[in-house]
Motif scaffolding. Structure first.
Motif, mmCIF file in Angstrom:
data_model
loop_
_atom_site.group_PDB
_atom_site.id
_atom_site.type_symbol
_atom_site.label_atom_id
_atom_site.label_comp_id
_atom_site.label_asym_id
_atom_site.label_seq_id
_atom_site.Cartn_x
_atom_site.Cartn_y
_atom_site.Cartn_z
ATOM 1 N N ILE A 84 4.406 2.479 0.348
ATOM 2 C CA ILE A 84 5.613 2.226 -0.446
ATOM 3 C C ILE A 84 5.962 3.424 -1.337
ATOM 4 N N ALA A 85 5.006 4.312 -1.565
ATOM 5 C CA ALA A 85 5.193 5.433 -2.486
ATOM 6 C C ALA A 85 6.424 6.296 -2.181
ATOM 7 N N PRO A 86 6.714 6.642 -0.934
ATOM 8 C CA PRO A 86 7.902 7.478 -0.690
ATOM 9 C C PRO A 86 9.217 6.835 -1.146
ATOM 10 N N GLN A 87 9.250 5.511 -1.165
ATOM 11 C CA GLN A 87 10.483 4.833 -1.579
ATOM 12 C C GLN A 87 10.719 4.945 -3.083
ATOM 13 N N LEU A 88 9.705 5.343 -3.841
ATOM 14 C CA LEU A 88 9.870 5.536 -5.283
ATOM 15 C C LEU A 88 10.802 6.707 -5.580
ATOM 16 N N GLU A 89 11.028 7.557 -4.588
ATOM 17 C CA GLU A 89 11.898 8.717 -4.755
ATOM 18 C C GLU A 89 13.181 8.590 -3.931
ATOM 19 N N SER A 90 13.531 7.385 -3.532
ATOM 20 C CA SER A 90 14.731 7.147 -2.736
ATOM 21 C C SER A 90 15.980 7.523 -3.531
ATOM 22 N N GLU A 91 17.023 7.917 -2.817
ATOM 23 C CA GLU A 91 18.296 8.204 -3.466
ATOM 24 C C GLU A 91 18.946 6.930 -3.990
ATOM 25 N N ASP A 92 18.623 5.802 -3.393
ATOM 26 C CA ASP A 92 19.221 4.523 -3.771
ATOM 27 C C ASP A 92 18.455 3.927 -4.952
ATOM 28 N N PRO A 93 19.125 3.702 -6.097
ATOM 29 C CA PRO A 93 18.419 3.160 -7.261
ATOM 30 C C PRO A 93 17.856 1.759 -7.033
ATOM 31 N N VAL A 94 18.513 0.960 -6.216
ATOM 32 C CA VAL A 94 18.008 -0.395 -5.937
ATOM 33 C C VAL A 94 16.705 -0.304 -5.149
ATOM 34 N N THR A 95 16.656 0.600 -4.187
ATOM 35 C CA THR A 95 15.429 0.792 -3.407
ATOM 36 C C THR A 95 14.306 1.279 -4.311
ATOM 37 N N ARG A 96 14.611 2.237 -5.201
ATOM 38 C CA ARG A 96 13.584 2.742 -6.126
ATOM 39 C C ARG A 96 13.044 1.624 -7.015
ATOM 40 N N GLU A 97 13.943 0.793 -7.524
ATOM 41 C CA GLU A 97 13.521 -0.304 -8.400
ATOM 42 C C GLU A 97 12.668 -1.323 -7.646
ATOM 43 N N ALA A 98 13.097 -1.671 -6.447
ATOM 44 C CA ALA A 98 12.329 -2.630 -5.642
ATOM 45 C C ALA A 98 10.963 -2.057 -5.283
ATOM 46 N N ALA A 99 10.922 -0.785 -4.911
ATOM 47 C CA ALA A 99 9.647 -0.145 -4.552
ATOM 48 C C ALA A 99 8.713 -0.105 -5.752
ATOM 49 N N ALA A 100 9.241 0.195 -6.928
ATOM 50 C CA ALA A 100 8.407 0.238 -8.130
ATOM 51 C C ALA A 100 7.842 -1.145 -8.455
ATOM 52 N N ASP A 101 8.666 -2.169 -8.287
ATOM 53 C CA ASP A 101 8.195 -3.525 -8.558
ATOM 54 C C ASP A 101 7.131 -3.953 -7.557
ATOM 55 N N VAL A 102 7.373 -3.663 -6.290
ATOM 56 C CA VAL A 102 6.396 -4.010 -5.248
ATOM 57 C C VAL A 102 5.090 -3.266 -5.496
ATOM 58 N N ARG A 103 5.180 -1.982 -5.797
ATOM 59 C CA ARG A 103 3.978 -1.176 -6.054
ATOM 60 C C ARG A 103 3.198 -1.731 -7.245
ATOM 61 N N ALA A 104 3.906 -2.110 -8.300
ATOM 62 C CA ALA A 104 3.239 -2.681 -9.480
ATOM 63 C C ALA A 104 2.518 -3.974 -9.118
ATOM 64 N N ARG A 105 3.141 -4.799 -8.300
ATOM 65 C CA ARG A 105 2.497 -6.054 -7.890
ATOM 66 C C ARG A 105 1.269 -5.794 -7.029
ATOM 67 N N LEU A 106 1.381 -4.823 -6.133
ATOM 68 C CA LEU A 106 0.237 -4.492 -5.283
ATOM 69 C C LEU A 106 -0.922 -3.942 -6.111
ATOM 70 N N LEU A 107 -0.614 -3.062 -7.056
ATOM 71 C CA LEU A 107 -1.670 -2.500 -7.909
ATOM 72 C C LEU A 107 -2.292 -3.587 -8.793
ATOM 73 N N ALA A 108 -1.486 -4.513 -9.273
ATOM 74 C CA ALA A 108 -2.023 -5.620 -10.069
ATOM 75 C C ALA A 108 -2.970 -6.476 -9.231
ATOM 76 N N ALA A 109 -2.615 -6.695 -7.984
ATOM 77 C CA ALA A 109 -3.488 -7.467 -7.091
ATOM 78 C C ALA A 109 -4.795 -6.727 -6.850
ATOM 79 N N LEU A 110 -4.724 -5.417 -6.689
ATOM 80 C CA LEU A 110 -5.948 -4.631 -6.513
ATOM 81 C C LEU A 110 -6.812 -4.678 -7.772
ATOM 82 N N ASP A 111 -6.173 -4.564 -8.932
ATOM 83 C CA ASP A 111 -6.919 -4.620 -10.195
ATOM 84 C C ASP A 111 -7.587 -5.983 -10.387
ATOM 85 N N ALA A 112 -6.877 -7.032 -9.999
ATOM 86 C CA ALA A 112 -7.411 -8.381 -10.154
ATOM 87 C C ALA A 112 -8.569 -8.651 -9.203
ATOM 88 N N ALA A 113 -8.655 -7.867 -8.140
ATOM 89 C CA ALA A 113 -9.708 -8.086 -7.145
ATOM 90 C C ALA A 113 -11.081 -7.700 -7.655
#
Length: 90
Positions: free
Chosen positions: A51-80
């Motif tokens: 998902i990391a490459p989408q953090l630099e997308s030209e589309d702000p909606v894509t960047r926001e969605a990618a950042a949210d997804v990445r945060a959720r994935l990292l939170a799941a890893l931390d909780a593990a």
């Protein structure tokens, strides 16, 4: 399209159809709606990397969605637990 078929006047200023979404953009959109899942931890780590490459997308909606997804994935890893290494760390 020949020269006589090219848009002229005000219609030349109207953008054409949007470009089709990339696989990463589609994945970001789909993962954003995911609430619960049981997957192996290496798969979560791989998803963070993918998902990391989408953090630099030209589309702000894509960047926001990618950042949210990445945060959720990292939170799941931390909780593990502490044995799980976050992607991008040694």
């Amino acid at each position: 399209m020949t020269d006589s078929q090219l848009p002229r006047g005000i219609t030349a200023l109207i953008p054409g159809a949007p470009t089709p979404p990339t696989p990463g953009e589609r994945a970001a959109s789909q993962l954003l709606h995911l609430r619960t899942a049981e997957v192996p931890l290496p798969l979560l780590a791989a998803a963070v990397e993918l998902i990391a490459p989408q953090l630099e997308s030209e589309d702000p909606v894509t960047r926001e969605a990618a950042a949210d997804v990445r945060a959720r994935l990292l939170a799941a890893l931390d909780a593990a637990g502490p044995r799980t290494a976050r992607p991008g760390t040694a």
